[in-house]
Structures are given as C-alpha cells and as structure tokens.
Design a protein around this motif. Sequence first.
Motif, PDB file in Angstrom:
ATOM      1  N   GLN A 168       0.852  -1.184   0.000  1.00 19.05           N
ATOM      2  CA  GLN A 168       0.000   0.000   0.000  1.00 19.05           C
ATOM      3  C   GLN A 168       0.887   1.233   0.000  1.00 19.05           C
ATOM      4  O   GLN A 168       1.753   1.395   0.863  1.00 19.05           O
ATOM      5  CB  GLN A 168      -0.895   0.008   1.237  1.00 19.05           C
ATOM      6  CG  GLN A 168      -1.780   1.249   1.355  1.00 19.05           C
ATOM      7  CD  GLN A 168      -2.520   1.300   2.682  1.00 19.05           C
ATOM      8  OE1 GLN A 168      -2.267   0.488   3.567  1.00 19.05           O
ATOM      9  NE2 GLN A 168      -3.434   2.245   2.814  1.00 19.05           N
ATOM     10  N   ARG A 213       1.029   5.567  -0.286  1.00 21.22           N
ATOM     11  CA  ARG A 213       0.230   6.770  -0.073  1.00 21.22           C
ATOM     12  C   ARG A 213       0.902   7.968  -0.727  1.00 21.22           C
ATOM     13  O   ARG A 213       2.117   8.152  -0.631  1.00 21.22           O
ATOM     14  CB  ARG A 213       0.018   7.016   1.418  1.00 21.22           C
ATOM     15  CG  ARG A 213      -0.811   8.252   1.741  1.00 21.22           C
ATOM     16  CD  ARG A 213      -1.419   8.125   3.123  1.00 21.22           C
ATOM     17  NE  ARG A 213      -2.392   7.029   3.167  1.00 21.22           N
ATOM     18  CZ  ARG A 213      -2.948   6.577   4.292  1.00 21.22           C
ATOM     19  NH1 ARG A 213      -2.628   7.114   5.463  1.00 21.22           N
ATOM     20  NH2 ARG A 213      -3.814   5.577   4.252  1.00 21.22           N
ATOM     21  N   GLY A 231      -6.202   5.911  -6.740  1.00 18.66           N
ATOM     22  CA  GLY A 231      -4.824   5.556  -7.043  1.00 18.66           C
ATOM     23  C   GLY A 231      -4.269   6.059  -8.357  1.00 18.66           C
ATOM     24  O   GLY A 231      -3.133   5.741  -8.714  1.00 18.66           O
ATOM     25  N   THR A 232      -5.022   6.882  -9.102  1.00 21.47           N
ATOM     26  CA  THR A 232      -4.532   7.372 -10.391  1.00 21.47           C
ATOM     27  C   THR A 232      -4.883   8.842 -10.568  1.00 21.47           C
ATOM     28  O   THR A 232      -5.685   9.403  -9.831  1.00 21.47           O
ATOM     29  CB  THR A 232      -5.147   6.575 -11.557  1.00 21.47           C
ATOM     30  OG1 THR A 232      -6.571   6.760 -11.546  1.00 21.47           O
ATOM     31  CG2 THR A 232      -4.821   5.094 -11.456  1.00 21.47           C
ATOM     32  N   TRP A 290       4.838   8.928  -4.043  1.00 23.04           N
ATOM     33  CA  TRP A 290       4.263   7.716  -3.462  1.00 23.04           C
ATOM     34  C   TRP A 290       5.239   7.112  -2.470  1.00 23.04           C
ATOM     35  O   TRP A 290       6.398   6.875  -2.794  1.00 23.04           O
ATOM     36  CB  TRP A 290       3.963   6.704  -4.571  1.00 23.04           C
ATOM     37  CG  TRP A 290       2.823   7.112  -5.458  1.00 23.04           C
ATOM     38  CD1 TRP A 290       2.903   7.615  -6.714  1.00 23.04           C
ATOM     39  CD2 TRP A 290       1.436   7.020  -5.145  1.00 23.04           C
ATOM     40  NE1 TRP A 290       1.650   7.863  -7.225  1.00 23.04           N
ATOM     41  CE2 TRP A 290       0.724   7.503  -6.283  1.00 23.04           C
ATOM     42  CE3 TRP A 290       0.706   6.595  -4.034  1.00 23.04           C
ATOM     43  CZ2 TRP A 290      -0.668   7.560  -6.333  1.00 23.04           C
ATOM     44  CZ3 TRP A 290      -0.680   6.647  -4.085  1.00 23.04           C
ATOM     45  CH2 TRP A 290      -1.362   7.125  -5.221  1.00 23.04           C
ATOM     46  N   ASP A 301      -4.530   6.451  -1.812  1.00 21.84           N
ATOM     47  CA  ASP A 301      -3.609   5.321  -1.809  1.00 21.84           C
ATOM     48  C   ASP A 301      -3.669   4.558  -3.132  1.00 21.84           C
ATOM     49  O   ASP A 301      -4.587   4.717  -3.926  1.00 21.84           O
ATOM     50  CB  ASP A 301      -3.930   4.347  -0.662  1.00 21.84           C
ATOM     51  CG  ASP A 301      -3.837   5.017   0.703  1.00 21.84           C
ATOM     52  OD1 ASP A 301      -3.217   6.100   0.775  1.00 21.84           O
ATOM     53  OD2 ASP A 301      -4.388   4.465   1.663  1.00 21.84           O
ATOM     54  N   ARG A 302      -2.690   3.692  -3.311  1.00 21.38           N
ATOM     55  CA  ARG A 302      -2.707   2.754  -4.429  1.00 21.38           C
ATOM     56  C   ARG A 302      -2.013   1.473  -3.985  1.00 21.38           C
ATOM     57  O   ARG A 302      -1.284   1.453  -2.982  1.00 21.38           O
ATOM     58  CB  ARG A 302      -2.001   3.339  -5.650  1.00 21.38           C
ATOM     59  CG  ARG A 302      -0.487   3.432  -5.526  1.00 21.38           C
ATOM     60  CD  ARG A 302       0.145   3.967  -6.796  1.00 21.38           C
ATOM     61  NE  ARG A 302       1.605   4.029  -6.671  1.00 21.38           N
ATOM     62  CZ  ARG A 302       2.420   4.537  -7.588  1.00 21.38           C
ATOM     63  NH1 ARG A 302       1.907   5.053  -8.699  1.00 21.38           N
ATOM     64  NH2 ARG A 302       3.724   4.554  -7.412  1.00 21.38           N
TER      65      ARG A 302
END
Length: 249
Positions: free
Chosen positions: A43, A45, A69-70, A166, A192-193
């Motif tokens: 994960q 952030r 996430g994008t 990120w 988040d992604r």
Amino acid sequence: MLLALGSLFLCCLGSSVFGLWAGKAHEFPGEVTGTAWKRTVIQERFTRVTKRGWRNELRSVTARMPVNGTGEVAGVADIRACVSVQRGTRRVPDGTERVCRTKSRKVACGTEEKCRRKDMGNGFMEEVCEDVTKYCRESYEDCQNETRYRREPVYADQCTYDTHEWKPLTRREASGTDDAPRWPELAVGAADRLRREETYTVRLRYEDDGAHEHVLEPEDERTFLVWKKGQGARLTVTNLGTVEKVVPR
C-alpha cells in the motif's frame, strides 16, 4: 617455431571439439516435485515531501491528489531557501602548449631487384629484372601548438521546495506450495494505491547419470498454473548440464 604453431593448432582444435561437445543437447524425462508461489501487496500513499532542486529546473505547479490511485500530479510549491552551490565544472582556454605525437611514414630506403616473366610470343618466357625503389617505415615526432584548458567551477542556485511522491505504507504477503496463488487482502483509501509483486517457482527432478534438480521460474500466473506436482516433463539438457528447455507432458 613449428612446435609453437603445432601447439597453437592443437589448442584451437581442442577448443572447437570441446565447444561442439559442450553444446550438444539431450532430452530427459522429468517430474515436477513441487511448486511454490509468493505474492506481495504494498500500500502506497501519495505523501507531501520536501526536496531540493536546481532553481532553473523548478516551476510552480499545483498538486492534484489521486482518485482511486490514479490521476495524480506531484506539483511544485513554496520554492524557498535558495543557495548558490557548485553544480559542476567547465573547460576554459588557458593559453597554448606544445604537444608532440609519434607517427610513422614511408620513406625510400634504397632499391631492390624485382623480376617478372615476360611472354616472348614464340612459346618461350623471358625473365626480366629491374631495380625498383624500396620503401621502409620510419617514426617521427609531429609537434604543434594546441590550446590548453583549465577547469573552472560552475555555480547555480539550489532551492528547497514541496512536492508529493508515493511512499510505502503497509505491506502484506501471502505464499503457498502446490496450490493456486491468491492475493492478500488490503484495504486502501482514496489517496492510496496498491503495488503488486509476484514470484513463482517450479521444482523438477530428472535422471542423467544420477538424480538432478532444476528450478523453473515462470514469469506470470498463467504459465505457473500449467505445472502441477507429480506432472511429467521433458527437459533438454546440454553435456555441461545446462537446461535449455522444459516442456510439460
């Protein structure tokens, strides 16, 4: 001299024969002794950070937070605390210097006799000889004045600024043997992604003047699921023991 040439020939011949032998491959039946997989979910952030950069490369840009996430833009904000520091060096002319280089050239060094056979037109040949110029190579110094250079420091402003990147936050892993792979569960927020990593291994045993093990590493889940424990396989192996190909049966 002849002994040295003979040794060199035998050495090259031996290398060629060994290369042919080493590259020759044979097929052997094998069996899958086990499979294993490992999957990781990280994960990340989108986090505000402080960095330093060259002032001429910085341009204020409004940051945009990601959605699912994008779509994020890191941004550049609050450019401050600029200080002049050395960024590199440059070459500048600093007079001239005498530079000499050793070169070689052909020069006349006497004569030598050259003979050739001339057809007389009556079925006979005549040898005709004449003196021709003989050439040798000699070394000489080629000198000339060339520009001399010195290195000077180059300074530029380096500044502190705010941006986003990120950053890893949480890591979950799952692994197994002889079963279907699965992804570990991990909930994420809007900023988040998830970054995914996966590795797969297949262990095979085959007989070639004794038992041998080969580890296969499939690139993805699709090619990994082709293999099952106890399944047969056919391996192509060179005389040096290098496995060139593995095919399921």
